[in-house]
Write a protein that holds these residues in place. Structure first.
Motif, PDB file in Angstrom:
ATOM      1  N   ASP A 140       1.156  -1.232  -0.008  1.00 22.88           N
ATOM      2  CA  ASP A 140      -0.109  -0.286  -0.293  1.00 22.88           C
ATOM      3  C   ASP A 140       0.879   1.308   0.045  1.00 22.88           C
ATOM      4  O   ASP A 140       1.994   0.824   0.722  1.00 22.88           O
ATOM      5  CB  ASP A 140      -1.093   0.105   1.366  1.00 22.88           C
ATOM      6  CG  ASP A 140      -2.430   0.963   0.816  1.00 22.88           C
ATOM      7  OD1 ASP A 140      -1.757   2.179   0.511  1.00 22.88           O
ATOM      8  OD2 ASP A 140      -3.378   0.391   1.084  1.00 22.88           O
ATOM      9  N   ASP A 141       0.604   2.371  -1.040  1.00 26.54           N
ATOM     10  CA  ASP A 141       1.020   3.343  -0.756  1.00 26.54           C
ATOM     11  C   ASP A 141       1.008   4.593   0.552  1.00 26.54           C
ATOM     12  O   ASP A 141       1.719   5.792   0.350  1.00 26.54           O
ATOM     13  CB  ASP A 141       1.321   4.599  -2.420  1.00 26.54           C
ATOM     14  CG  ASP A 141      -0.299   4.467  -2.193  1.00 26.54           C
ATOM     15  OD1 ASP A 141      -0.899   4.384  -1.563  1.00 26.54           O
ATOM     16  OD2 ASP A 141      -0.157   5.328  -3.527  1.00 26.54           O
ATOM     17  N   HIS A 142       0.005   4.085   1.334  1.00 23.88           N
ATOM     18  CA  HIS A 142       0.177   4.962   1.812  1.00 23.88           C
ATOM     19  C   HIS A 142       0.805   4.316   3.593  1.00 23.88           C
ATOM     20  O   HIS A 142       0.494   3.441   3.445  1.00 23.88           O
ATOM     21  CB  HIS A 142      -1.696   4.867   2.417  1.00 23.88           C
ATOM     22  CG  HIS A 142      -2.036   5.872   1.173  1.00 23.88           C
ATOM     23  ND1 HIS A 142      -3.133   5.004  -0.014  1.00 23.88           N
ATOM     24  CD2 HIS A 142      -2.110   6.920   1.436  1.00 23.88           C
ATOM     25  CE1 HIS A 142      -2.974   6.471  -0.474  1.00 23.88           C
ATOM     26  NE2 HIS A 142      -2.757   7.560   0.698  1.00 23.88           N
ATOM     27  N   ALA A 143       1.602   4.774   4.171  1.00 24.65           N
ATOM     28  CA  ALA A 143       2.528   4.040   5.420  1.00 24.65           C
ATOM     29  C   ALA A 143       1.381   3.849   6.552  1.00 24.65           C
ATOM     30  O   ALA A 143       1.714   2.853   7.616  1.00 24.65           O
ATOM     31  CB  ALA A 143       3.556   5.056   5.761  1.00 24.65           C
ATOM     32  N   LEU A 144       0.541   5.079   6.374  1.00 23.08           N
ATOM     33  CA  LEU A 144      -0.361   4.747   8.677  1.00 23.08           C
ATOM     34  C   LEU A 144      -1.298   3.535   8.131  1.00 23.08           C
ATOM     35  O   LEU A 144      -1.655   2.960   8.754  1.00 23.08           O
ATOM     36  CB  LEU A 144      -0.888   5.950   8.370  1.00 23.08           C
ATOM     37  CG  LEU A 144      -0.460   7.069   8.202  1.00 23.08           C
ATOM     38  CD1 LEU A 144      -1.578   8.590   8.639  1.00 23.08           C
ATOM     39  CD2 LEU A 144       0.468   7.463  10.173  1.00 23.08           C
ATOM     40  N   VAL A 145      -1.770   3.316   6.561  1.00 23.87           N
ATOM     41  CA  VAL A 145      -2.432   2.160   6.158  1.00 23.87           C
ATOM     42  C   VAL A 145      -1.789   0.604   6.506  1.00 23.87           C
ATOM     43  O   VAL A 145      -2.302   0.395   6.884  1.00 23.87           O
ATOM     44  CB  VAL A 145      -3.107   1.851   5.013  1.00 23.87           C
ATOM     45  CG1 VAL A 145      -3.905   0.354   4.510  1.00 23.87           C
ATOM     46  CG2 VAL A 145      -3.829   3.954   4.516  1.00 23.87           C
ATOM     47  N   ARG A 146      -0.342   0.911   6.192  1.00 29.24           N
ATOM     48  CA  ARG A 146       0.412   0.001   6.464  1.00 29.24           C
ATOM     49  C   ARG A 146       0.538  -0.371   7.747  1.00 29.24           C
ATOM     50  O   ARG A 146       0.740  -1.649   8.283  1.00 29.24           O
ATOM     51  CB  ARG A 146       1.744   0.231   5.358  1.00 29.24           C
ATOM     52  CG  ARG A 146       1.374  -0.072   4.482  1.00 29.24           C
ATOM     53  CD  ARG A 146       2.944  -0.441   3.688  1.00 29.24           C
ATOM     54  NE  ARG A 146       4.069   0.423   4.312  1.00 29.24           N
ATOM     55  CZ  ARG A 146       4.298   1.908   3.430  1.00 29.24           C
ATOM     56  NH1 ARG A 146       3.566   2.029   2.476  1.00 29.24           N
ATOM     57  NH2 ARG A 146       5.418   2.057   3.858  1.00 29.24           N
ATOM     58  N   LEU A 147       0.776   0.571   8.587  1.00 27.35           N
ATOM     59  CA  LEU A 147       1.208   0.895  10.506  1.00 27.35           C
ATOM     60  C   LEU A 147      -0.352  -0.142  10.484  1.00 27.35           C
ATOM     61  O   LEU A 147       0.217  -0.970  11.958  1.00 27.35           O
ATOM     62  CB  LEU A 147       1.099   2.151  10.591  1.00 27.35           C
ATOM     63  CG  LEU A 147       1.960   2.195  12.068  1.00 27.35           C
ATOM     64  CD1 LEU A 147       2.449   1.211  12.761  1.00 27.35           C
ATOM     65  CD2 LEU A 147       1.941   3.548  12.290  1.00 27.35           C
ATOM     66  N   GLY A 148      -1.481   0.419   9.725  1.00 23.55           N
ATOM     67  CA  GLY A 148      -2.723  -0.118  11.226  1.00 23.55           C
ATOM     68  C   GLY A 148      -2.858  -1.632  10.557  1.00 23.55           C
ATOM     69  O   GLY A 148      -2.901  -2.386  11.520  1.00 23.55           O
ATOM     70  N   LEU A 149      -2.566  -1.761  10.075  1.00 29.93           N
ATOM     71  CA  LEU A 149      -1.992  -3.450   9.176  1.00 29.93           C
ATOM     72  C   LEU A 149      -1.423  -3.956  10.535  1.00 29.93           C
ATOM     73  O   LEU A 149      -1.545  -5.220  10.018  1.00 29.93           O
ATOM     74  CB  LEU A 149      -2.943  -3.198   7.475  1.00 29.93           C
ATOM     75  CG  LEU A 149      -3.789  -3.120   6.922  1.00 29.93           C
ATOM     76  CD1 LEU A 149      -3.318  -3.119   5.167  1.00 29.93           C
ATOM     77  CD2 LEU A 149      -4.909  -3.667   7.318  1.00 29.93           C
ATOM     78  N   GLY A 185       6.951  -8.369   5.640  1.00 31.93           N
ATOM     79  CA  GLY A 185       7.425  -6.997   4.457  1.00 31.93           C
ATOM     80  C   GLY A 185       6.266  -6.225   3.845  1.00 31.93           C
ATOM     81  O   GLY A 185       5.104  -6.470   4.503  1.00 31.93           O
ATOM     82  N   GLU A 186       6.701  -5.066   4.135  1.00 28.89           N
ATOM     83  CA  GLU A 186       5.682  -4.058   2.978  1.00 28.89           C
ATOM     84  C   GLU A 186       6.962  -3.493   1.955  1.00 28.89           C
ATOM     85  O   GLU A 186       7.849  -3.296   1.446  1.00 28.89           O
ATOM     86  CB  GLU A 186       5.716  -3.118   4.068  1.00 28.89           C
ATOM     87  CG  GLU A 186       5.594  -3.431   5.564  1.00 28.89           C
ATOM     88  CD  GLU A 186       6.004  -2.157   6.622  1.00 28.89           C
ATOM     89  OE1 GLU A 186       5.053  -1.085   6.337  1.00 28.89           O
ATOM     90  OE2 GLU A 186       5.960  -2.242   7.809  1.00 28.89           O
ATOM     91  N   ALA A 187       5.391  -3.025   1.365  1.00 29.13           N
ATOM     92  CA  ALA A 187       6.227  -2.248  -0.082  1.00 29.13           C
ATOM     93  C   ALA A 187       5.168  -1.321  -0.398  1.00 29.13           C
ATOM     94  O   ALA A 187       4.218  -1.448  -0.185  1.00 29.13           O
ATOM     95  CB  ALA A 187       6.024  -3.567  -1.201  1.00 29.13           C
ATOM     96  N   GLY A 188       5.562  -0.758  -1.117  1.00 33.20           N
ATOM     97  CA  GLY A 188       4.612   0.763  -1.802  1.00 33.20           C
ATOM     98  C   GLY A 188       4.490   1.255  -2.598  1.00 33.20           C
ATOM     99  O   GLY A 188       3.387   2.045  -3.395  1.00 33.20           O
TER     100      GLY A 188
END
Length: 220
Positions: A10-19, A33-36
Protein backbone atom coordinates in the motif's frame (compact mmCIF):
# COMPACT_ATOMS: atom_id res chain seq x y z
CA UNK A 1 2.63 -23.07 15.37
CA UNK A 2 3.74 -21.88 11.94
CA UNK A 3 2.41 -18.38 11.53
CA UNK A 4 0.82 -17.13 8.31
CA UNK A 5 3.42 -14.87 6.77
CA UNK A 6 1.80 -11.73 5.37
CA UNK A 7 3.15 -8.95 3.18
CA UNK A 8 1.53 -5.51 2.88
CA UNK A 9 1.46 -3.49 -0.33
CA UNK A 10 0.00 0.00 0.00
CA UNK A 11 1.42 3.42 -0.84
CA UNK A 12 0.09 4.91 2.41
CA UNK A 13 2.42 4.27 5.33
CA UNK A 14 -0.36 4.87 7.88
CA UNK A 15 -2.53 2.18 6.28
CA UNK A 16 0.36 -0.26 6.42
CA UNK A 17 1.03 0.64 10.04
CA UNK A 18 -2.58 -0.01 11.03
CA UNK A 19 -2.65 -3.35 9.22
CA UNK A 20 0.71 -4.36 10.63
CA UNK A 21 -0.42 -3.66 14.19
CA UNK A 22 -3.65 -5.59 13.66
CA UNK A 23 -1.96 -8.60 12.09
CA UNK A 24 0.98 -8.82 14.46
CA UNK A 25 -1.44 -8.88 17.40
CA UNK A 26 -2.74 -12.23 16.15
CA UNK A 27 -1.11 -15.42 17.44
CA UNK A 28 -1.32 -17.18 14.05
CA UNK A 29 0.03 -14.54 11.64
CA UNK A 30 2.79 -11.98 11.21
CA UNK A 31 3.80 -9.25 8.78
CA UNK A 32 7.17 -10.07 7.20
CA UNK A 33 7.40 -7.31 4.61
CA UNK A 34 5.99 -4.04 3.30
CA UNK A 35 6.03 -2.24 -0.04
CA UNK A 36 4.66 1.04 -1.36
CA UNK A 37 4.89 0.49 -5.12
CA UNK A 38 4.28 -2.31 -7.58
CA UNK A 39 7.99 -2.66 -8.32
CA UNK A 40 8.83 -2.87 -4.61
CA UNK A 41 6.09 -5.45 -4.16
CA UNK A 42 7.57 -7.75 -6.80
CA UNK A 43 11.05 -7.47 -5.32
CA UNK A 44 9.73 -8.11 -1.81
CA UNK A 45 7.71 -11.18 -2.77
CA UNK A 46 10.64 -12.63 -4.70
CA UNK A 47 12.84 -12.17 -1.63
CA UNK A 48 10.47 -13.20 1.17
CA UNK A 49 7.90 -15.50 -0.48
CA UNK A 50 5.02 -14.58 1.87
CA UNK A 51 1.99 -16.82 2.09
CA UNK A 52 -0.49 -13.93 1.68
CA UNK A 53 -0.13 -10.48 0.15
CA UNK A 54 -2.62 -7.73 0.98
CA UNK A 55 -2.53 -5.62 -2.17
CA UNK A 56 -3.94 -2.15 -2.83
CA UNK A 57 -5.04 -1.47 -6.42
CA UNK A 58 -3.96 2.17 -6.71
CA UNK A 59 -0.18 2.05 -6.57
CA UNK A 60 2.58 4.16 -8.12
CA UNK A 61 4.04 2.57 -11.21
CA UNK A 62 2.34 -0.38 -12.86
CA UNK A 63 -0.43 -0.58 -10.27
CA UNK A 64 -1.78 -3.28 -8.02
CA UNK A 65 -3.49 -5.35 -10.71
CA UNK A 66 -0.33 -5.74 -12.78
CA UNK A 67 1.65 -6.51 -9.64
CA UNK A 68 -0.93 -9.15 -8.76
CA UNK A 69 -0.73 -10.65 -12.24
CA UNK A 70 3.05 -10.95 -12.07
CA UNK A 71 3.13 -12.27 -8.49
CA UNK A 72 0.54 -14.97 -9.08
CA UNK A 73 2.26 -16.03 -12.32
CA UNK A 74 5.75 -16.21 -10.84
CA UNK A 75 4.94 -17.29 -7.30
CA UNK A 76 1.79 -19.50 -7.38
CA UNK A 77 2.10 -20.42 -3.69
CA UNK A 78 1.69 -16.77 -2.71
CA UNK A 79 -1.98 -15.77 -2.44
CA UNK A 80 -2.98 -12.19 -3.22
CA UNK A 81 -5.96 -10.53 -1.57
CA UNK A 82 -6.93 -7.12 -2.93
CA UNK A 83 -7.61 -4.63 -0.12
CA UNK A 84 -8.91 -1.39 -1.59
CA UNK A 85 -11.33 1.50 -1.15
CA UNK A 86 -12.88 1.00 -4.59
CA UNK A 87 -16.10 -1.05 -4.74
CA UNK A 88 -16.10 -1.39 -8.52
CA UNK A 89 -17.44 -4.52 -10.21
CA UNK A 90 -15.07 -4.23 -13.16
CA UNK A 91 -12.09 -3.95 -10.82
CA UNK A 92 -13.24 -7.07 -8.98
CA UNK A 93 -13.43 -8.96 -12.26
CA UNK A 94 -10.02 -7.66 -13.32
CA UNK A 95 -8.52 -8.63 -9.96
CA UNK A 96 -9.85 -12.19 -10.22
CA UNK A 97 -8.56 -12.48 -13.79
CA UNK A 98 -5.19 -11.23 -12.56
CA UNK A 99 -5.08 -14.14 -10.12
CA UNK A 100 -6.24 -12.61 -6.84
CA UNK A 101 -8.04 -15.03 -4.51
CA UNK A 102 -9.93 -12.29 -2.70
CA UNK A 103 -11.26 -8.76 -2.82
CA UNK A 104 -11.95 -6.80 0.36
CA UNK A 105 -12.91 -3.19 0.92
CA UNK A 106 -10.88 -1.18 3.42
CA UNK A 107 -14.15 -0.16 5.03
CA UNK A 108 -14.78 -3.68 6.34
CA UNK A 109 -14.12 -4.57 9.96
CA UNK A 110 -10.83 -5.88 11.30
CA UNK A 111 -12.26 -9.36 11.82
CA UNK A 112 -13.25 -9.62 8.18
CA UNK A 113 -9.72 -8.70 7.09
CA UNK A 114 -8.28 -11.35 9.41
CA UNK A 115 -10.76 -13.95 8.16
CA UNK A 116 -9.76 -13.06 4.62
CA UNK A 117 -6.08 -13.63 5.36
CA UNK A 118 -6.76 -16.99 6.98
CA UNK A 119 -9.05 -18.08 4.14
CA UNK A 120 -6.49 -17.07 1.51
CA UNK A 121 -3.76 -18.96 3.34
CA UNK A 122 -5.94 -22.06 3.07
CA UNK A 123 -6.41 -21.53 -0.64
CA UNK A 124 -9.98 -20.30 -0.33
CA UNK A 125 -11.57 -17.36 -2.12
CA UNK A 126 -12.83 -14.43 -0.09
CA UNK A 127 -14.98 -11.36 -0.70
CA UNK A 128 -16.69 -8.99 1.69
CA UNK A 129 -20.48 -8.78 1.76
CA UNK A 130 -20.74 -5.53 -0.22
CA UNK A 131 -18.48 -6.76 -3.01
CA UNK A 132 -20.27 -10.12 -3.16
CA UNK A 133 -23.67 -8.42 -3.46
CA UNK A 134 -22.44 -6.15 -6.25
CA UNK A 135 -20.85 -9.05 -8.13
CA UNK A 136 -24.00 -11.16 -7.96
CA UNK A 137 -26.02 -8.18 -9.19
CA UNK A 138 -23.59 -7.76 -12.09
CA UNK A 139 -23.78 -11.46 -12.92
CA UNK A 140 -27.58 -11.37 -12.88
CA UNK A 141 -27.54 -8.36 -15.21
CA UNK A 142 -25.23 -10.17 -17.63
CA UNK A 143 -27.40 -13.28 -17.47
CA UNK A 144 -30.57 -11.28 -18.09
CA UNK A 145 -29.01 -9.57 -21.11
CA UNK A 146 -27.85 -12.93 -22.46
CA UNK A 147 -31.39 -14.27 -22.13
CA UNK A 148 -32.83 -11.25 -23.93
CA UNK A 149 -30.28 -11.54 -26.72
CA UNK A 150 -31.00 -15.26 -27.05
CA UNK A 151 -34.52 -14.51 -28.35
CA UNK A 152 -33.80 -11.20 -30.07
CA UNK A 153 -34.49 -12.45 -33.60
CA UNK A 154 -37.65 -14.40 -32.79
CA UNK A 155 -41.19 -13.18 -33.31
CA UNK A 156 -43.79 -13.48 -30.57
CA UNK A 157 -45.43 -16.40 -32.40
CA UNK A 158 -42.07 -18.16 -32.73
CA UNK A 159 -41.53 -17.68 -29.01
CA UNK A 160 -44.95 -19.24 -28.36
CA UNK A 161 -43.99 -22.26 -30.47
CA UNK A 162 -40.58 -22.56 -28.83
CA UNK A 163 -42.19 -22.47 -25.40
CA UNK A 164 -44.52 -25.34 -26.32
CA UNK A 165 -41.59 -27.30 -27.75
CA UNK A 166 -39.80 -26.85 -24.44
CA UNK A 167 -42.82 -28.44 -22.75
CA UNK A 168 -42.47 -31.50 -24.98
CA UNK A 169 -45.52 -30.82 -27.15
CA UNK A 170 -45.80 -32.42 -30.60
CA UNK A 171 -46.50 -30.38 -33.74
CA UNK A 172 -50.12 -31.49 -33.64
CA UNK A 173 -50.46 -30.43 -29.99
CA UNK A 174 -48.76 -27.10 -30.67
CA UNK A 175 -51.10 -26.46 -33.56
CA UNK A 176 -54.11 -27.18 -31.36
CA UNK A 177 -52.88 -24.98 -28.49
CA UNK A 178 -51.95 -22.03 -30.72
CA UNK A 179 -54.73 -22.43 -33.28
CA UNK A 180 -52.33 -23.38 -36.05
CA UNK A 181 -52.38 -26.17 -38.58
CA UNK A 182 -49.99 -29.03 -37.88
CA UNK A 183 -48.02 -28.20 -41.03
CA UNK A 184 -47.75 -24.56 -39.97
CA UNK A 185 -46.51 -25.61 -36.55
CA UNK A 186 -43.95 -27.86 -38.23
CA UNK A 187 -42.79 -24.95 -40.38
CA UNK A 188 -42.36 -22.78 -37.30
CA UNK A 189 -40.21 -25.47 -35.68
CA UNK A 190 -38.07 -25.68 -38.82
CA UNK A 191 -37.66 -21.90 -38.83
CA UNK A 192 -36.63 -21.96 -35.16
CA UNK A 193 -34.00 -24.61 -35.85
CA UNK A 194 -32.60 -22.53 -38.68
CA UNK A 195 -32.60 -19.21 -36.80
CA UNK A 196 -31.03 -20.64 -33.66
CA UNK A 197 -28.59 -22.88 -35.55
CA UNK A 198 -29.81 -26.00 -33.76
CA UNK A 199 -30.33 -29.56 -35.00
CA UNK A 200 -33.44 -31.01 -33.35
CA UNK A 201 -36.33 -30.48 -30.95
CA UNK A 202 -34.31 -31.62 -27.94
CA UNK A 203 -31.76 -28.89 -28.61
CA UNK A 204 -34.59 -26.38 -29.00
CA UNK A 205 -36.05 -27.38 -25.65
CA UNK A 206 -32.63 -27.24 -23.99
CA UNK A 207 -32.00 -23.78 -25.46
CA UNK A 208 -35.34 -22.49 -24.18
CA UNK A 209 -34.73 -23.84 -20.69
CA UNK A 210 -31.12 -22.57 -20.57
CA UNK A 211 -32.26 -19.04 -21.38
CA UNK A 212 -35.26 -19.08 -19.02
CA UNK A 213 -37.95 -18.76 -21.68
CA UNK A 214 -40.65 -19.92 -19.26
CA UNK A 215 -39.91 -16.98 -16.93
CA UNK A 216 -40.12 -14.57 -19.85
CA UNK A 217 -43.46 -16.02 -20.95
CA UNK A 218 -44.85 -15.69 -17.43
CA UNK A 219 -43.83 -12.01 -17.28
CA UNK A 220 -45.57 -11.33 -20.56
Amino acid sequence: MNKIQVALVDDHALVRLGLKTLINDQPDMEVIGEAGTAAEALQMVARLLPKVVLMDIRLPGEGGLEATRQITARFPDTKVVILTSFADEELVTSAILAGAVGYLLKQVGNEEVLRGIRAAAEGESVMDAVTTTRMFARMRAFEQKADEDAFHDLSERELDVLYEVSLGKTNAEIGQILNLGEKTARNYVSTLLEKLHLSNRIELATYAIKHHLSERMKRE
